[in-house]
Design a protein around this motif. Sequence first.
Motif, PDB file in Angstrom:
ATOM      1  N   ALA A 114       0.864  -1.133  -0.058  1.00  0.00           N
ATOM      2  CA  ALA A 114      -0.030  -0.065  -0.043  1.00  0.00           C
ATOM      3  C   ALA A 114       0.919   1.175   0.108  1.00  0.00           C
ATOM      4  N   THR A 115       0.421   2.149  -0.379  1.00  0.00           N
ATOM      5  CA  THR A 115       1.164   3.667  -0.443  1.00  0.00           C
ATOM      6  C   THR A 115       0.242   4.669   0.022  1.00  0.00           C
ATOM      7  N   LEU A 116       1.045   5.697   0.866  1.00  0.00           N
ATOM      8  CA  LEU A 116       0.086   6.455   1.503  1.00  0.00           C
ATOM      9  C   LEU A 116       0.108   7.698   0.301  1.00  0.00           C
ATOM     10  N   PRO A 117      -1.075   8.572   0.405  1.00  0.00           N
ATOM     11  CA  PRO A 117      -1.068   9.531  -0.650  1.00  0.00           C
ATOM     12  C   PRO A 117      -0.142  10.747  -0.230  1.00  0.00           C
ATOM     13  N   ASP A 118       0.320  11.616  -1.191  1.00  0.00           N
ATOM     14  CA  ASP A 118       0.941  12.933  -1.017  1.00  0.00           C
ATOM     15  C   ASP A 118       0.258  13.829  -0.357  1.00  0.00           C
ATOM     16  N   VAL A 119      -1.147  14.040  -0.560  1.00  0.00           N
ATOM     17  CA  VAL A 119      -2.044  14.979  -0.058  1.00  0.00           C
ATOM     18  C   VAL A 119      -2.550  14.184   1.153  1.00  0.00           C
ATOM     19  N   SER A 120      -2.475  14.424   2.410  1.00  0.00           N
ATOM     20  CA  SER A 120      -2.990  13.894   3.485  1.00  0.00           C
ATOM     21  C   SER A 120      -4.486  14.100   3.929  1.00  0.00           C
ATOM     22  N   SER A 121      -5.288  13.248   4.266  1.00  0.00           N
ATOM     23  CA  SER A 121      -6.522  13.601   4.218  1.00  0.00           C
ATOM     24  C   SER A 121      -6.975  14.214   5.588  1.00  0.00           C
ATOM     25  N   THR A 122      -6.352  14.424   6.613  1.00  0.00           N
ATOM     26  CA  THR A 122      -6.336  15.427   7.735  1.00  0.00           C
ATOM     27  C   THR A 122      -5.622  16.638   7.181  1.00  0.00           C
ATOM     28  N   LYS A 123      -5.999  17.764   7.326  1.00  0.00           N
ATOM     29  CA  LYS A 123      -5.246  19.011   7.047  1.00  0.00           C
ATOM     30  C   LYS A 123      -4.772  19.765   8.387  1.00  0.00           C
ATOM     31  N   LYS A 162       7.015  15.012  15.653  1.00  0.00           N
ATOM     32  CA  LYS A 162       7.025  13.677  15.138  1.00  0.00           C
ATOM     33  C   LYS A 162       5.738  12.814  15.373  1.00  0.00           C
ATOM     34  N   ASN A 163       5.109  13.188  16.570  1.00  0.00           N
ATOM     35  CA  ASN A 163       3.856  12.351  16.951  1.00  0.00           C
ATOM     36  C   ASN A 163       2.593  12.964  16.142  1.00  0.00           C
ATOM     37  N   TRP A 164       2.808  14.564  15.892  1.00  0.00           N
ATOM     38  CA  TRP A 164       1.662  14.814  15.113  1.00  0.00           C
ATOM     39  C   TRP A 164       1.471  14.002  13.924  1.00  0.00           C
ATOM     40  N   ARG A 165       2.807  13.852  13.247  1.00  0.00           N
ATOM     41  CA  ARG A 165       2.977  13.086  11.835  1.00  0.00           C
ATOM     42  C   ARG A 165       2.447  11.830  12.071  1.00  0.00           C
ATOM     43  N   ARG A 166       2.891  11.266  13.248  1.00  0.00           N
ATOM     44  CA  ARG A 166       2.511   9.959  13.333  1.00  0.00           C
ATOM     45  C   ARG A 166       0.723   9.676  13.327  1.00  0.00           C
ATOM     46  N   GLY A 167       0.408  10.776  13.967  1.00  0.00           N
ATOM     47  CA  GLY A 167      -1.281  10.675  14.022  1.00  0.00           C
ATOM     48  C   GLY A 167      -1.798  10.913  12.583  1.00  0.00           C
ATOM     49  N   ILE A 168      -1.265  11.881  11.763  1.00  0.00           N
ATOM     50  CA  ILE A 168      -1.586  12.201  10.376  1.00  0.00           C
ATOM     51  C   ILE A 168      -1.445  10.938   9.571  1.00  0.00           C
ATOM     52  N   GLU A 169      -0.570  10.181   9.706  1.00  0.00           N
ATOM     53  CA  GLU A 169      -0.338   9.126   8.958  1.00  0.00           C
ATOM     54  C   GLU A 169      -1.250   7.793   9.477  1.00  0.00           C
ATOM     55  N   ASP A 170      -1.444   7.759  10.499  1.00  0.00           N
ATOM     56  CA  ASP A 170      -2.312   6.879  11.231  1.00  0.00           C
ATOM     57  C   ASP A 170      -3.627   6.907  10.359  1.00  0.00           C
ATOM     58  N   VAL A 171      -4.011   8.206  10.245  1.00  0.00           N
ATOM     59  CA  VAL A 171      -5.296   8.411   9.702  1.00  0.00           C
ATOM     60  C   VAL A 171      -5.358   7.876   8.269  1.00  0.00           C
ATOM     61  N   GLU A 172      -4.259   8.003   7.656  1.00  0.00           N
ATOM     62  CA  GLU A 172      -4.239   7.192   6.053  1.00  0.00           C
ATOM     63  C   GLU A 172      -4.477   5.857   6.234  1.00  0.00           C
ATOM     64  N   TYR A 173      -3.949   5.173   7.403  1.00  0.00           N
ATOM     65  CA  TYR A 173      -4.330   3.846   7.524  1.00  0.00           C
ATOM     66  C   TYR A 173      -5.696   3.562   7.858  1.00  0.00           C
ATOM     67  N   LEU A 174      -6.213   4.288   8.283  1.00  0.00           N
ATOM     68  CA  LEU A 174      -7.897   4.298   8.436  1.00  0.00           C
ATOM     69  C   LEU A 174      -8.765   4.555   7.251  1.00  0.00           C
ATOM     70  N   VAL A 175      -8.256   5.343   6.508  1.00  0.00           N
ATOM     71  CA  VAL A 175      -8.722   5.679   5.094  1.00  0.00           C
ATOM     72  C   VAL A 175      -8.589   4.465   4.194  1.00  0.00           C
ATOM     73  N   LEU A 176      -7.465   3.987   4.198  1.00  0.00           N
ATOM     74  CA  LEU A 176      -6.991   2.802   3.127  1.00  0.00           C
ATOM     75  C   LEU A 176      -7.695   1.536   3.766  1.00  0.00           C
ATOM     76  N   ALA A 177      -7.870   1.469   5.039  1.00  0.00           N
ATOM     77  CA  ALA A 177      -9.089   0.285   5.484  1.00  0.00           C
ATOM     78  C   ALA A 177     -10.291   0.474   5.184  1.00  0.00           C
ATOM     79  N   ARG A 178     -10.759   1.541   4.979  1.00  0.00           N
ATOM     80  CA  ARG A 178     -12.221   1.866   4.859  1.00  0.00           C
ATOM     81  C   ARG A 178     -12.350   1.526   3.174  1.00  0.00           C
ATOM     82  N   GLN A 179     -11.371   2.021   2.590  1.00  0.00           N
ATOM     83  CA  GLN A 179     -11.555   1.829   1.091  1.00  0.00           C
ATOM     84  C   GLN A 179     -11.402   0.271   0.741  1.00  0.00           C
TER      85      GLN A 179
END
Length: 582
Positions: free
Chosen positions: A212-221, A507-524
């Motif tokens: 899987a690949t995380l998007p360049d534009v994050s889902s949470t802004k 770093k932990n803010w970034r971790r949360g932003i990337e966590d959300v991409e896992y949520l989005v990918l799992a939903r997809q």
Amino acid sequence: MRAVALGWAALLACSHTAHAELAAVWALDDGTKVNADQLAHPLRAGNAVFSKYPPLVRLFAARNETVAFQVILQGGAAETARVGVELANVGPIRNVRTTDQPDRYFVGRRIELLKELYLPVKQGSKGFVWRAGSAAEPSTAKGLVPDPLVPLRAGERFTVPGRRNQGVWIDVYVPRDTPPGTHRGTVRVSIGGAKCALPTCELPVELQVLPATLPDVSSTKSMLYFSGHPEELSLSPRYFGRGAKVAPKVFDALVLRHHRLARRHRVELFAGHDKAPTALMKELHSGRAYTAAAGYEGPGMGVGQEIYSISTYGGKLSGSQVALWTSWFARHAPKTRFFLYVKDEPGRKDFPEINRVAAAARPVLSFVTNRFESGLEVDIYCTYAGEFSVRRMAQAQKKGKHVWIYNGSRPFSGTLLTDDSAIAPRVNPWIQYKHGIPWWFYWESTYYDDFQGKRGPTNVYADPLTFTNTHGDRLLGDGVLFYPGRDRLFPKEDRGIDAPLPSIRLKNWRRGIEDVEYLVLARQKGHGAAVDALLRELIPQALSDETKVGEAVSWSEEGQDWLAARKRLARLIAGSAGGKLR
């Protein structure tokens, strides 16, 4: 000959003593802060990423994601000098022709090692971020708390104090072309150029790359203000000295370095004090500032800035200025969301003037840091986290308004304070995604001069107290997510780097932003029910509709629990194609 033999014996004895001075080497993920004086840490014996017997670090990540872990070096009875930590590669992931030149630092850089620095926390924060003495106040340990992160140059050696921990933070960025599967490398800890004696001084690393690949534009802004203007009190004095005359090109280069560091952490910076559009804005909003040719590699390559604030913290526009800004964005950055920042934290007496300024600025959107309420007619209401209501947001949206959120306040959200738990910034993107909040705004990220409390410049590497005011609020780390690589005001703290340095909180803010991409990918992938269940489990209550002042936060503050949730999502994303995720 006898003298030579005695000399060699003494040298060997010293070498043996030096090797013995590291009492332990162990690892953990990025969701826990280990204080320098926490020698008996419960995760030292083993945790979700680290096995002591046999030594091993297990990680997983998607492509276009940065996965991080920490190596903790525990000093023995005396200090240990000339300690080195290296991670040359993880399978095909390695640095390629990197340089420490600040304008090209991220080009080819996939693996980054950073030394953790420690702040002396004796008294916790007090004020509007949580009610002192209540269950909302965090119970994190005081002492020598890690937060500033300074890059370790290739071959750099440092000293580990006796009976103290020294953390090394390791970021591994997984390029888009990395093949899925398990990739291996080794963290090597040396003393004086030789391998140290502990079994964990050679620490194998296994990284499972997901299909899987995380998007360049994050889902949470996420948008962070920073003092990116030469006349402000923060950046120029630190990097160039008080009162120094700085050429515009030199200052713009420093501004770009801040933007690139932010982009590597999937957040957006803005200053917004320009009277008219600039050439630098064109580089940022077109995406040209984020190309390899311009000195950047990482997530979001070639993607333009998504947000712009005009007259940040308060201003108005004339008719000609409205025409200037709207035509410029239509021509050069049509996808950018731009707005006029009319006023910061207004009172009801300010509403008539705000309404007048907002009406005169149309079609430019108007923005205030206030909740949606009657009598205030603007386009974007950015509500303090402690007052944010999902119900009120829905009411505003029915009227065509936008509602965003800013800062943080326990137990309604995580905060960005040094004395909050490590996962506190990570929580916020989860809350944001769960409730569909478009943007999270943080009021300042380079607040090096506490003008609001009239304390003047803060030695941010030695004093954790960064924000005070006349109301008695005292907040640790507030407004500082980037540390200055140069410090002309406090020369002993000058790191010799003409660029900003990250914090563990960033770093932990970034971790949360990337966590959300896992949520989005799992939903997809069709796992929407599992995603919703996990959101309810991880964030049972948040924001003002569900939470009251003084309550304990509803989420776990243990990084291991958040890592377990991320792993559950990774298994959903990988499915059978990903093999067994350990």
